[in-house]
Design an enzyme around this catalytic site. Structure first.
Site, PDB file in Angstrom:
ATOM      1  N   HIS A  63      90.862 -15.411  60.250  1.00 38.68           N
ATOM      2  CA  HIS A  63      90.554 -13.987  60.274  1.00 38.68           C
ATOM      3  C   HIS A  63      91.746 -13.166  59.791  1.00 38.68           C
ATOM      4  CE1 HIS A  63      88.278 -16.021  63.528  1.00 38.68           C
ATOM      5  NE2 HIS A  63      87.277 -15.281  63.081  1.00 38.68           N
ATOM      6  N   ASP A  84      91.679 -22.448  62.589  1.00 39.52           N
ATOM      7  CA  ASP A  84      90.280 -22.107  62.355  1.00 39.52           C
ATOM      8  C   ASP A  84      89.785 -22.111  60.904  1.00 39.52           C
ATOM      9  OD1 ASP A  84      91.959 -19.910  62.218  1.00 39.52           O
ATOM     10  OD2 ASP A  84      90.814 -18.676  63.603  1.00 39.52           O
ATOM     11  N   ASP A 100      95.509 -17.682  59.408  1.00 39.79           N
ATOM     12  CA  ASP A 100      94.383 -17.769  60.326  1.00 39.79           C
ATOM     13  C   ASP A 100      93.098 -17.514  59.547  1.00 39.79           C
ATOM     14  OD1 ASP A 100      93.893 -17.585  63.502  1.00 39.79           O
ATOM     15  OD2 ASP A 100      92.527 -16.201  62.519  1.00 39.79           O
ATOM     16  N   HIS A 135      95.250  -9.498  66.136  1.00 35.32           N
ATOM     17  CA  HIS A 135      94.235  -8.437  66.067  1.00 35.32           C
ATOM     18  C   HIS A 135      94.575  -7.234  66.943  1.00 35.32           C
ATOM     19  CE1 HIS A 135      91.780 -11.084  63.752  1.00 35.32           C
ATOM     20  NE2 HIS A 135      91.513 -11.906  64.754  1.00 35.32           N
TER      21      HIS A 135
END
Length: 335
Positions: free
Chosen positions: A196, A270, A194, A157
């Site tokens: 996200h 996740d 992931d 990110h």
């Protein structure tokens, strides 16, 4: 930023990096070049990845537990475990702006650093700089080993000018920039699984023909989306069957459009069905099958892989560790 501002970054960095120029194995000299890549996995790890974040949702202590599980497994305990040294501003500036680096290195909590949602202290700065060094070392190690699992990293990110979402520094982006400097004729693929979207990576490499960013993620969730080379958005509640079919299609699309020389695999824990931050419904078995699909994809291309753990926030902390450990077992051909 003027020369005085950049000097500010370097002065602060000296205390972190003096005498840390050689990356070595844990307690050993660095491995001599091998005659050919081995069909096995090497590891990269540093004990200082285990930041003390208190009750924070980000489970930084997972890194030490993953490493300990490897060392306690008779089939994995002899794998080489290389220890990185931290990078400095020169390497970091390939991706990050001087203004952001100055705030980060000098522990200034500003608009550039606050969206990390993490504390900011000397321990954390050093840990992240070591993490970037670890992904660089893992990338270098693919010259000798086909799979390199960096027990740390995957901070996808982080933006050039600011931190985001538990990510201060973008380790894979810095490592990629260095790799492409050394090998300007090569191409790099990001397979980001992931929970996200890898928005930082998408931003850094947008329009770069040398890097293909493939992100498959829960759509209705943080972060604000950037445009990857290929985005595969998933609906809440996506199960093993639907997920793996989407992954098969995404990998096929990627292969049709891009021929990589190196793969970075963001093997987030996740997407797990009991993750506290998401609503995908992958089981332990589904996540192992996911990892096997990526390994088989890389094998079919005869391309080395740097594996990064990225995120994982299971309600039972030990489930997160188990998922990451299973990824190592998959790439070591044990499951």
């Amino acid at each position: 930023m003027g020369a005085s501002g950049m000097l500010d970054v370097y002065k602060t960095a000296i205390s972190f990096f003096t005498g840390q120029n050689e990356r070595v194995s844990l307690g050993k000299k660095r491995h001599a070049p091998l005659r050919q890549k081995l069909d096995r996995i090497a590891l990269v790890y540093h004990p200082e990845y285990n930041m003390d974040l208190g009750a924070h949702v980000f489970p930084a202590r997972k890194y030490g537990m993953i490493y300990n599980q490897v060392k306690e497994d008779s089939r994995l305990s002899t794998l080489p475990a290389l220890q990185p040294s931290p990078v400095g501003p020169e390497e970091l500036s390939l991706v990050h702006t001087p203004e952001f680096l100055s705030d980060f290195m000098n522990l200034r909590y500003t608009d550039r650093t606050m969206y990390s949602e993490l504390p900011l202290n000397r321990e954390i700065v050093r840990s992240f700089c070591l993490g970037v060094g670890g992904t660089i070392l893992a990338t270098e190690t693919t010259e000798n080993y086909k799979y390199v699992y960096h027990i740390g990293g995957g901070f996808h990110h982080s933006m050039p000018d600011r931190a985001e979402g538990f990510c201060y520094l973008n380790d894979a982006a810095v490592a990629t920039k260095l790799y492409l400097q050394k090998h300007p004729d090569r191409k790099v693929l990001y397979v980001d699984l992931d929970l996200h979207q890898g928005n930082g990576n998408a931003k850094v490499f947008k329009g770069d023909p040398s890097v293909w960013t493939f992100s498959m993620h829960q759509e209705h969730l943080y972060p604000k989306k950037e445009q990857s080379s290929l985005d595969v958005p998933l609906e809440n509640g996506t199960n093993d069957k639907t997920y793996l079919k989407a992954l098969e299609t995404g990998l096929a699309q990627t292969r049709a459009n891009f021929k990589p020389d190196l793969i970075y695999y963001f093997a987030g824990a996740d997407p797990f069905e009991d993750d506290s931050l998401g609503d995908l419904k992958l089981t332990f078995d589904g996540l192992k099958r996911r990892d096997k699909m990526v390994k088989e994809f890389a094998d079919s291309l005869d391309v080395p892989v740097v594996v990064l753990p990225a995120g994982g926030y299971a309600r039972n902390f030990h489930d997160t560790v188990r998922i990451h450990f299973n990824t190592i077992r998959v790439f070591a051909s044990l499951i």
